[in-house]
Scaffold this motif. Structure first.
Motif, PDB file in Angstrom:
ATOM      1  N   THR A 149       0.839  -1.200   0.000  1.00 49.78           N
ATOM      2  CA  THR A 149       0.000   0.000   0.000  1.00 49.78           C
ATOM      3  C   THR A 149       0.872   1.247   0.000  1.00 49.78           C
ATOM      4  N   ARG A 150       0.492   2.202  -0.838  1.00 47.17           N
ATOM      5  CA  ARG A 150       1.221   3.472  -0.888  1.00 47.17           C
ATOM      6  C   ARG A 150       0.314   4.588  -0.377  1.00 47.17           C
ATOM      7  N   PHE A 208       3.040  -1.584  13.945  1.00 47.62           N
ATOM      8  CA  PHE A 208       4.060  -2.519  13.449  1.00 47.62           C
ATOM      9  C   PHE A 208       4.045  -2.430  11.927  1.00 47.62           C
ATOM     10  N   PHE A 209       4.885  -1.559  11.407  1.00 47.22           N
ATOM     11  CA  PHE A 209       4.876  -1.259   9.982  1.00 47.22           C
ATOM     12  C   PHE A 209       6.122  -1.809   9.316  1.00 47.22           C
ATOM     13  N   ALA A 210       5.925  -2.490   8.178  1.00 43.66           N
ATOM     14  CA  ALA A 210       7.038  -3.017   7.388  1.00 43.66           C
ATOM     15  C   ALA A 210       7.209  -2.144   6.154  1.00 43.66           C
ATOM     16  N   ASN A 219       1.602  -7.501   6.532  1.00 37.18           N
ATOM     17  CA  ASN A 219       2.017  -7.801   7.905  1.00 37.18           C
ATOM     18  C   ASN A 219       2.302  -6.527   8.685  1.00 37.18           C
ATOM     19  N   SER A 220       1.815  -5.407   8.167  1.00 34.55           N
ATOM     20  CA  SER A 220       1.881  -4.148   8.901  1.00 34.55           C
ATOM     21  C   SER A 220       0.516  -3.882   9.519  1.00 34.55           C
ATOM     22  N   GLY A 221       0.482  -2.940  10.431  1.00 30.56           N
ATOM     23  CA  GLY A 221      -0.796  -2.575  11.017  1.00 30.56           C
ATOM     24  C   GLY A 221      -0.627  -1.842  12.329  1.00 30.56           C
ATOM     25  N   VAL A 222      -1.747  -1.662  13.016  1.00 30.66           N
ATOM     26  CA  VAL A 222      -1.738  -0.963  14.297  1.00 30.66           C
ATOM     27  C   VAL A 222      -2.811  -1.572  15.190  1.00 30.66           C
TER      28      VAL A 222
END
Length: 426
Positions: free
Chosen positions: A364-365, A386-388, A417-420
């Motif tokens: 995602t951009r 947790f952002f990749a 696999n990123s998120g909050v």
């Protein structure tokens, strides 16, 4: 050529004072003594005329140290010139070190460059084989690692083998995957670690199936949590157990299906099934609480594409959960074009579960996630992100008692696999 400190030809040596910056080196891997009359190398092209000590070095014509240098090339060991004897083979050649009795396995061998007071230039090698320095430099070390030294620090780079023509059969997905996997193994300098990176990355991006990779832009996820009005929704006990949740999601993507599903799962296995379905635009995980009624407590309020409503055509309970299917014939005209998708959902959340997580499923951009809790009694609300990606720390904006917002600029990529996760005290 002169930028490497090498003269284009012997005739130019008096035109400038150049210092070569490139060398070609290896190390001794074997030392052995041979008696007089012993043949060395393929085809017995060299016969020892006395007791001779021979060093084997791991360089051959496979490294473009040509066969033509057999019995006529020279290398430097411990600052002295020693002759190449015998036939140069694919992966190694032999040199006479009888004049260096103290040399050892592991000693540096210079095939081109300087060692002590001695040096061997590209022009010298070219002269021995009847060529020019340009050809020698272009050919040398096709498979040897490059060691770049900058301000006293060295960085090793493995060679990139270039091929102009790649047969169609080598362009298959399996072939490409194999090449990428080998690249990770080489870069990590470990087959085990390279495989771990490869499989983790591919399962993250493509799933367990070989699904089409989707890219999304301008991802917006707005969550509003509010107390349930007991007068409108039933008993006071019920309002104490659950919270109202409104989610508004929007993003840009290339439309691949004119019919798609919004799924509500009741366990992680069902949720995983929705993740693997390329037709699933949105997934929700809801606990089967005793007070929750599916059709009432999970409601798709609006779905639109390019701000035009897309109707719900069916709802059904399946083995993977509750499915809400949306479609419109006009969407066929938008297939394979970029569109803006917007989804609004009203649902309920158990009050006992004091966390709310948002995951990024696709590369995602640009990202904007907000958690609005002004209409609740939440205390000490905080976020764990947790952002990749290249920039793993999004901008965080907080207004105590009202909201927390995370933003990543539109030029920043965020990977799966990123998120909050938002956490609070009640």
């Amino acid at each position: 050529l002169m930028s490497y400190g090498i003269y284009p030809s012997p005739e130019t040596m008096d035109k400038a004072d150049l210092l070569p910056v490139m060398s070609f080196k290896t190390r001794i891997v074997l030392l052995k003594d041979f008696p007089k009359g012993y043949s060395i190398g393929y085809n017995r092209t060299y016969i020892t005329d006395k007791a001779t000590r021979i060093a084997t070095i791991p360089i051959g014509y496979g490294d473009s140290y040509g066969v033509i240098l057999s019995n006529q090339g020279e290398v430097l060991i411990r600052g002295k010139r020693v002759p190449v004897i015998g036939r140069v083979s694919m992966d190694m050649c032999t040199v006479d070190v009888s004049g260096i009795p103290d040399c050892q396995v592991g000693d540096e061998v210079v095939l081109m460059g300087r060692q002590g007071q001695e040096s061997i230039s590209a022009n010298e090698i070219a002269g021995r084989v009847g060529s020019i320095s340009y050809e020698i430099l272009c050919a040398l070390g096709k498979r040897a690692p490059r060691l770049f030294i900058h301000k006293g620090k060295a960085d090793t780079v493995l060679p990139r083998l270039r091929r102009i023509y790649i047969p169609d059969e080598e362009r298959s997905i399996d072939r490409i995957d194999s090449i990428i996997r080998q690249c990770f193994q080489t870069r990590a300098r470990s087959e085990e670690l390279g495989d771990a990176i490869y499989y983790e990355m591919f399962e993250t991006l493509f799933g367990k199936e070989d699904r089409q990779l989707e890219l999304r832009e301008d991802f917006r996820y707005d969550i509003t949590v509010a107390e349930v009005d007991a007068g409108k929704n039933g008993t006071a006990a019920r309002s104490d157990d659950v919270l109202n949740v409104t989610t508004r999601v929007s993003y840009k993507k290339t439309l691949k299906n004119n019919a798609f599903v919004i799924g509500c799962a009741f366990d992680n296995e069902q949720l995983a099934a929705f993740f693997e379905d390329p037709r699933c635009e949105y997934r929700w995980l809801m606990s089967r609480g005793e007070h929750l009624v599916l059709e009432r407590d999970f409601r798709v309020a609006r779905v639109s594409i390019d701000d035009v409503d897309v109707p719900i055509i069916s709802t059904e309970m399946t083995s993977r959960g509750y499915e809400v299917w949306c479609s419109h014939e006009d969407l066929r005209e938008k297939l394979n074009t970029q569109v803006e998708v917007a989804i609004e959902i009203f649902t309920k959340k158990s009050r006992a579960n004091n966390i709310f997580s948002v995951y990024v499923v696709y590369p995602t951009r640009g990202l904007d996630i907000s958690f609005n809790y002004e209409q609740t009694g939440f205390r000490h609300v905080r976020e764990v992100s947790f952002f990749a990606g290249k920039h793993p720390y999004p901008e965080v904006i907080r207004e105590k008692g009202k909201y927390i917002r995370l933003r990543a600029p539109n030029h920043t990529w965020v990977f799966p696999n990123s998120g909050v996760t938002f956490v609070w005290d009640t």
